[in-house]
Design an enzyme around this catalytic site. Structure first.
Site, PDB file in Angstrom:
ATOM      1  N   GLU A  97       0.863  -1.183   0.000  1.00  0.00           N
ATOM      2  CA  GLU A  97       0.000   0.000   0.000  1.00  0.00           C
ATOM      3  C   GLU A  97       0.905   1.241   0.000  1.00  0.00           C
ATOM      4  O   GLU A  97       1.906   1.267   0.724  1.00  0.00           O
ATOM      5  CB  GLU A  97      -0.836  -0.046   1.282  1.00  0.00           C
ATOM      6  CG  GLU A  97      -1.554   1.217   1.645  1.00  0.00           C
ATOM      7  CD  GLU A  97      -2.107   1.189   3.081  1.00  0.00           C
ATOM      8  OE1 GLU A  97      -2.954   2.016   3.390  1.00  0.00           O
ATOM      9  OE2 GLU A  97      -1.673   0.324   3.880  1.00  0.00           O
ATOM     10  N   ASP A 199      14.271  -3.254  13.216  1.00  0.00           N
ATOM     11  CA  ASP A 199      15.234  -2.407  12.487  1.00  0.00           C
ATOM     12  C   ASP A 199      14.737  -0.957  12.562  1.00  0.00           C
ATOM     13  O   ASP A 199      14.645  -0.262  11.557  1.00  0.00           O
ATOM     14  CB  ASP A 199      15.314  -2.875  11.024  1.00  0.00           C
ATOM     15  CG  ASP A 199      16.499  -2.259  10.284  1.00  0.00           C
ATOM     16  OD1 ASP A 199      17.330  -1.575  10.928  1.00  0.00           O
ATOM     17  OD2 ASP A 199      16.587  -2.433   9.050  1.00  0.00           O
TER      18      ASP A 199
HETATM   19  P1  ADP Z   1      14.738   0.035   1.725  1.00  0.00           P
HETATM   20  O1  ADP Z   1      14.245  -1.372   1.953  1.00  0.00           O
HETATM   21  O2  ADP Z   1      15.467   0.194   0.440  1.00  0.00           O
HETATM   22  O3  ADP Z   1      15.528   0.574   2.896  1.00  0.00           O
HETATM   23  P2  ADP Z   1      12.328   1.385   2.604  1.00  0.00           P
HETATM   24  O4  ADP Z   1      11.306   0.334   2.815  1.00  0.00           O
HETATM   25  O5  ADP Z   1      12.995   1.916   3.827  1.00  0.00           O
HETATM   26  O6  ADP Z   1      13.423   0.928   1.544  1.00  0.00           O
HETATM   27  O7  ADP Z   1      11.618   2.573   1.810  1.00  0.00           O
HETATM   28  C1  ADP Z   1      12.354   3.654   1.263  1.00  0.00           C
HETATM   29  C2  ADP Z   1      11.625   4.965   1.551  1.00  0.00           C
HETATM   30  O8  ADP Z   1      10.350   4.928   0.922  1.00  0.00           O
HETATM   31  C3  ADP Z   1      11.346   5.184   3.024  1.00  0.00           C
HETATM   32  O9  ADP Z   1      12.376   5.896   3.636  1.00  0.00           O
HETATM   33  C4  ADP Z   1      10.061   5.949   3.021  1.00  0.00           C
HETATM   34  O10 ADP Z   1      10.301   7.331   2.914  1.00  0.00           O
HETATM   35  C5  ADP Z   1       9.363   5.506   1.759  1.00  0.00           C
HETATM   36  N1  ADP Z   1       8.332   4.476   2.007  1.00  0.00           N
HETATM   37  C6  ADP Z   1       8.488   3.287   2.640  1.00  0.00           C
HETATM   38  N2  ADP Z   1       7.357   2.593   2.646  1.00  0.00           N
HETATM   39  C7  ADP Z   1       6.437   3.347   1.996  1.00  0.00           C
HETATM   40  C8  ADP Z   1       5.050   3.176   1.672  1.00  0.00           C
HETATM   41  N3  ADP Z   1       4.393   2.058   1.973  1.00  0.00           N
HETATM   42  N4  ADP Z   1       4.423   4.162   1.001  1.00  0.00           N
HETATM   43  C9  ADP Z   1       5.085   5.288   0.649  1.00  0.00           C
HETATM   44  N5  ADP Z   1       6.387   5.504   0.921  1.00  0.00           N
HETATM   45  C10 ADP Z   1       7.057   4.556   1.588  1.00  0.00           C
END
Ligand code: ADP
Length: 296
Positions: A97, A199
């Site tokens: 989502e 984490d």
């Molecule tokens: P990675 O696994 O590469 O570390 P993340 O899951 O931390 O990536 O996501 C990268 C960035 O995307 C996050 O820092 C956040 O700002 C944004 N983000 C993460 N999840 C969502 C989401 N479900 N919807 C919108 N933006 C998201």
């Protein structure tokens, strides 16, 4: 730009998952992650959050999805809903989502909701599956004793990885000495196996447009709740009020102050494993500090 065939595969997998024909209108990169390529995928009616990496990281996406689903069932704190995942043509993907995220929101509510998450207590430390911390494997074999778990599944495992990378022998010896002294950090304290994000650095929480807390990118397991709190303080500090609010729901033992640097040693070791460089010096400094606490 994604390969067109790969894009089609993602489109098809989402369509199957949501049971309607989705057509991708746009794919825009999202910054902030440090492991995967992330995108905002837009269809006519909805946005999705898409993460992409090499096929070999498919297991990492599966364990992330599993942790998100388990956290969601606790009804304690918002996490992105899992839509689907897949692999195709040497690449893998995870679709969640999409949540519009802001860095500011209700921090007091975050503290209370995190405490509620942690109140999901298990009989043993560990998790159903092993998972990943960053891209490093994280072992979660069920264990009755927390010190044994933290020693074997966390510090010793990272130490073995560092040894394979030819970590300076002196630091290795010091960490081995520290491992023998672990009980010194736990005198009078018996942690319970709490469901953790696992984490929880500053980059893995934010707030939705209503100011409600959102956590994402978890590496969940059942462990001492203080490990999540310690990681929140690794690269910043959520503030004294955060801890007061948290403690109203899940009291924090006075010895947290001494265990915090020990718990964050795990993440410093992982950073040294993943990125090397200045983290090696930070690791040496941290181990010296911890040995000093034990009087060694
Ligand atoms: P990675 O696994 O590469 O570390 P993340 O899951 O931390 O990536 O996501 C990268 C960035 O995307 C996050 O820092 C956040 O700002 C944004 N983000 C993460 N999840 C969502 C989401 N479900 N919807 C919108 N933006 C998201």
């Amino acid at each position: 730009m994604l390969n067109k065939l790969f894009e089609k595969q993602i489109q098809q997998t989402i369509s199957n998952a949501i049971n309607e024909n989705l057509s991708i209108i746009s794919l825009n990169p999202v910054s902030g992650g440090d492991i995967n390529q992330a995108y905002c995928l837009e269809s006519k009616s909805k946005k999705y959050f898409l993460k992409i990496n090499h096929e070999k990281y498919y297991a990492m996406f599966c364990t992330e999805a599993e942790a998100l689903q388990i956290i969601a069932t606790t009804d304690s704190i918002r996490v992105p809903k899992v839509i689907c995942m897949g692999k195709f043509s040497q690449q893998s993907f995870l679709v969640l989502e999409f949540i519009e995220l802001n860095s500011h929101g209700d921090l007091a509510l975050f503290a209370r909701q995190l405490a509620k998450l942690h109140l999901n207590i298990n009989a043993k430390f560990g998790f159903e599956n092993d998972n990943f911390i960053g891209t490093t494997p994280q072992k979660n074999a069920w264990t009755n004793n927390w010190i044994e778990f933290f020693n074997r599944e966390r510090i010793s495992f990272q130490l073995e990885c560092l040894k394979r990378k030819n970590l300076n022998r002196k630091i290795v010896k010091k960490i081995e000495r520290l491992l023998k002294q672990l009980p010194a950090f736990f005198s009078g304290y018996l942690p319970v196996p709490a469901l953790l994000h696992g984490d929880l650095w500053q980059g893995n929480y934010a707030f939705d447009t209503f100011g409600n807390p959102v956590i994402y990118d978890p590496a969940s397991y059942y462990g001492d709740h203080e490990t999540d709190l310690a990681m929140l303080e690794l690269f910043g500090h959520p503030g004294a009020d955060f801890f007061q609010q948290y403690a109203q729901i899940f009291p924090v033992d006075r010895g947290y102050f001494h265990r915090k640097p020990l718990y964050n040693l795990y993440h410093i070791m992982n950073h040294a494993n993943l990125f090397g460089g200045s983290y090696l010096q930070q690791l040496d400094d941290r181990v010296n500090e911890l040995l000093k606490f034990t009087g060694n």
